[in-house]
Structure formats: C-alpha cells, structure tokens
Design a protein around this motif. Sequence first.
Motif, mmCIF file in Angstrom:
data_model
loop_
_atom_site.group_PDB
_atom_site.id
_atom_site.type_symbol
_atom_site.label_atom_id
_atom_site.label_comp_id
_atom_site.label_asym_id
_atom_site.label_seq_id
_atom_site.Cartn_x
_atom_site.Cartn_y
_atom_site.Cartn_z
ATOM 1 N N ILE A 135 9.911 2.506 5.906
ATOM 2 C CA ILE A 135 8.943 3.513 6.354
ATOM 3 C C ILE A 135 9.102 4.751 5.466
ATOM 4 N N ASP A 136 8.022 5.482 5.279
ATOM 5 C CA ASP A 136 8.100 6.687 4.451
ATOM 6 C C ASP A 136 7.792 7.924 5.281
ATOM 7 N N PRO A 137 8.502 9.026 5.029
ATOM 8 C CA PRO A 137 8.210 10.266 5.765
ATOM 9 C C PRO A 137 6.738 10.635 5.605
ATOM 10 N N GLY A 190 7.030 12.715 -7.970
ATOM 11 C CA GLY A 190 5.702 12.310 -7.515
ATOM 12 C C GLY A 190 5.722 11.720 -6.118
ATOM 13 N N ARG A 191 6.748 12.049 -5.324
ATOM 14 C CA ARG A 191 6.784 11.534 -3.944
ATOM 15 C C ARG A 191 5.673 12.200 -3.134
ATOM 16 N N SER A 192 5.207 11.494 -2.111
ATOM 17 C CA SER A 192 4.073 12.041 -1.363
ATOM 18 C C SER A 192 4.522 12.835 -0.138
ATOM 19 N N PHE A 203 0.827 -1.207 0.000
ATOM 20 C CA PHE A 203 0.000 0.000 0.000
ATOM 21 C C PHE A 203 0.860 1.256 0.000
ATOM 22 N N CYS A 204 0.474 2.218 -0.814
ATOM 23 C CA CYS A 204 1.165 3.516 -0.837
ATOM 24 C C CYS A 204 0.125 4.609 -0.917
ATOM 25 N N ARG A 205 0.518 5.801 -0.473
ATOM 26 C CA ARG A 205 -0.441 6.908 -0.523
ATOM 27 C C ARG A 205 -0.684 7.340 -1.970
ATOM 28 N N ARG A 206 0.385 7.304 -2.780
ATOM 29 C CA ARG A 206 0.252 7.566 -4.214
ATOM 30 C C ARG A 206 1.385 6.847 -4.929
ATOM 31 N N ARG A 207 1.311 6.729 -6.232
ATOM 32 C CA ARG A 207 2.380 6.018 -6.944
ATOM 33 C C ARG A 207 3.444 7.020 -7.400
ATOM 34 N N CYS A 208 4.695 6.779 -7.011
ATOM 35 C CA CYS A 208 5.790 7.622 -7.469
ATOM 36 C C CYS A 208 5.970 7.392 -8.974
ATOM 37 N N TYR A 209 6.428 8.410 -9.679
ATOM 38 C CA TYR A 209 6.422 8.347 -11.145
ATOM 39 C C TYR A 209 7.427 7.351 -11.734
ATOM 40 N N TYR A 210 8.349 6.873 -10.894
ATOM 41 C CA TYR A 210 9.369 5.949 -11.407
ATOM 42 C C TYR A 210 9.101 4.501 -10.977
ATOM 43 N N CYS A 211 8.007 4.275 -10.259
ATOM 44 C CA CYS A 211 7.840 2.994 -9.560
ATOM 45 C C CYS A 211 6.944 2.016 -10.317
ATOM 46 N N ASP A 212 7.430 0.780 -10.481
ATOM 47 C CA ASP A 212 6.593 -0.255 -11.113
ATOM 48 C C ASP A 212 6.325 -1.409 -10.145
ATOM 49 N N PHE A 213 6.470 -1.158 -8.844
ATOM 50 C CA PHE A 213 6.242 -2.224 -7.863
ATOM 51 C C PHE A 213 4.760 -2.573 -7.797
ATOM 52 N N PRO A 214 4.451 -3.799 -7.373
ATOM 53 C CA PRO A 214 3.035 -4.146 -7.206
ATOM 54 C C PRO A 214 2.459 -3.464 -5.959
ATOM 55 N N GLY A 229 7.853 -2.773 0.641
ATOM 56 C CA GLY A 229 6.611 -2.426 -0.031
ATOM 57 C C GLY A 229 6.828 -1.798 -1.389
ATOM 58 N N GLY A 230 5.824 -0.964 -1.696
ATOM 59 C CA GLY A 230 4.838 -0.421 -0.807
ATOM 60 C C GLY A 230 5.422 0.415 0.338
ATOM 61 N N THR A 231 4.529 0.734 1.218
ATOM 62 C CA THR A 231 4.868 1.549 2.380
ATOM 63 C C THR A 231 4.354 0.833 3.623
ATOM 64 N N PRO A 232 5.170 -0.033 4.235
ATOM 65 C CA PRO A 232 4.694 -0.774 5.407
ATOM 66 C C PRO A 232 4.206 0.125 6.536
#
Length: 427
Positions: free
Chosen positions: A126-128, A163-165, A35-46, A92-95
């Motif tokens: 973890i993400d800021p 596109g980082r959140s 799960f992520c808050r939004r998709r970063c523009y470079y990311c192709d992770f599930p 992740g994602g963003t655990p």
Amino acid sequence: MKQNTSLVNVSYCLDRYLNKLIDTVPVNAYIHIPFCRRRCYYCDFPVSIVGNRPSSNASTMVVEYLEALTAEIRLFSNNFHKKPLTTVFFGGGTPSILSAKQLATVITCLDKQFGIASDAEISMEIDPGTFNKEQLLGYLQAGINRLSLGVQTFDDKLLQVCGRSHSRTEVFQAIEIIRQVGVNNFSLDLISGLPYQSLSQCQDALDTAVAIGPKHLSCYDLVLEPVTAFGKQYQPGKKPLPDDETAAEMYRLTQQTLTKAEYQHYEISNYALAGYQCRHNRVYWKNLPFYGFGMGAASFINGKRFIRPRTRKEYYTWVKKGAEIDTPVISTDDWLLETLMLGLRLAEGVNISQFERPILDKIAVAMQPYIAKGWIEVKDKYSQKIALNSGNLTALNLNTETRLRLSDPEGFLFSNTILSDLFEALV
Ligand code: SF4
C-alpha cells in the motif's frame, strides 16, 4: 586429466530433486496490480499511470485489467492439480489503488479456484495517500492480514527528488490509519543511496522507522536502471548520488541500527522481529515453485519459469489466447545455480551437503578468497561455525548438514561480487 564434466552429468541426485520439485504443487501466489498515481524516477516496474483522479478506482482501465487478471487465474487453475494457497502477495504497482470491493473480487476468485488456507499470509503493498480508514477496513475484511507500506524516505525533499507521489505527512497519516484499524503485522519499505541523501538523513530515516515499530522492514539500496529517469540522469557513485564508500556505510548503518533494535537481518535487504519474516518472499529465496498472475508477473510452475507480457495490451492478447506457458523446463544446471544464488541471500545460507563433490569443488575454488576475507562462513545445522582446514571447503565431511552463508554485514554488502564469481565458476 580431470574432465570438464557438465554439471548435469554429475548431478543425478539433483536431477531427482528437481523432478520432485517439478511435481510439487505451488501453494503461493503473487498478484501484480500494475497501477500507480505517477512513476517514481527510479522505477522500471511494469506499471500504468492513473494519476490522482479520485475516480480511478472505477476507471475502465482498472476494471478491464481485473477482468483479464481473474480470467487468467481461472484459465490457469483449470490446468493444474491444486492445493490451498498458504501465501498470497498483492504487489505492484500500487495495489491500494483498488477499492476494497475490487480487491475482494480477486481474493474470492483465488479462493474459488485454488482455496486459501485458513492460516494463509495474505500481504498487500500500500502507498501513503492512496487509502483511507474505510478502505483499509474493507481490505482486512476481504482477507488481507499483512501490509507493506512504501515509505522509501521520511524526508520531504528526498521524496520529491525521487518523484514519489506522497509527502512525509501522508506517511504518518497512513501509519495512523494502520494503527486505528488494528493491523499489527505491517512492514515499511525504505531506500538508501538516494541522490543528495547524506549519512545523517539515512540515520534519521532508520531511527524514525524504529520509533514507528513495524514488525518488518525492507531496506533497499537504490539500483540505477538504465531505462528510468534516474538511470538516464545519474552515474553510479557520482554526485549527487553517494559515492561507493558512503553507500556501503549506509548499508552498515542500517544493519547496526536495526539489529540493535532487535530486528533479525534475515535476508540481504530484509529485517524482521522474531516470527515476522515474510513467508511469501521466503518462497522465492528458497527457489520453490510459485504462481504469478497479472501483467509482467513471473511464475515458477512445473519446473518452468515464465514472465508474462509487460504491457497491458500484450497481456490482454496473451490471456485471450488462453494464457499458455510455453517455456521449457529449466535445466538442472540452472536450477542449481538459482538455488545457490537465491539461497545465499538468506542469513541461513544454503545447505551444501546436498551438492555432489565435483560441484562442491567448483564452489570451493570460487569461494576460497571470500572465505579468507571472512565474507563467507561455513556453519553446521546449529548455526555453529565450522573451522576449515586452511580455509579449504573440499576437506569437509559433508555427511551432515553444512551451510554456506554470507557474513553480515560484509558478505551481504559485497554479495554482487561474490555471487557473480560463483556464477562464473558454475556456468
Ligand atoms: S509506487 Fe512503486 S511501483 Fe509505482 S512507480 Fe513508484 S516505485 Fe514503481
């Protein structure tokens, strides 16, 4: 005439080694939290996007996923001989989208099914902007003892470009929280080669990271994946991306800045202070077995590599059907190739004295130009350089440990070219 013998025919010892590996019980587990808050523009992770909703921790989506994930862990563990886990990695994602209670549920499930060693490394990405002090304390209480903070860059404009959140301010708030709760063992992720990024911005990011003083740093080069927004928008080496020479300079700058600050460059993209290499990721580079759980997660168990379905719907269906792994055991050829390709990512390189002469001859021919350039080095077990007679690997006495490694930084920098030549030579 020399026969073009299949590697599998000449590698009896490797077969035996692979069989031993197949019997090896994994003690490392990767858990994917998609799960992520939004998709970063470079990311192709599930990943599934949950937005910034404060209620996301309690959302049905997350709850449903954790039910499937813990069901998968239970189903799997029932079929295996088990040993306590020595590393667990929540990626992740963003655990940190999970509440502490939700994370604890997964750790408890792992502990119940496999056991977790008392000195296990339990890492979490973890993400800021996704956690507060109370939440982080809850993660620690659940067993987390290593954190990896996804910073990527400290520059607000570049964060937006990607596109980082989160913002630069949120990065420093996150670090402040990490310090307040007393986590010593944390890592920062950075990316170089971003659109519009200059060499001086890259240097600033490195200096800022060194001033923060994490125990570990992962510094990746941007990879343009075709399915991502960046992949559709940009061409490699063309503006606004840095050209190839500038991207290479960024890699060298990273190596110089971080090694000067006493970080060991222990893997192509990873640096650590002494004693703080990521134990979990070393398992991948050493080509050892590991469990993977969750949507899109890969595992290597009983000689079988398996990637789980990459969408939630397909993943749930697969779990409901019993979470069966039906891929064949990898061949000795594949295992040998993987061991070489992954092992060369590490600064310590690969012990080639385990390979038989015909294989070594192929490696020698493919690596000869790079040995001449100084991009490949041959070392003994004490990390002393071995002088080669006219750069010839085949003349070596392989009765003692002999390691092949990429030089730092040039060999690491051109690893794609070197590894693809090695691949061609051995396939
Ligand atoms: S936070 Fe990480 S996993 Fe999520 S979209 Fe961004 S890069 Fe991908």
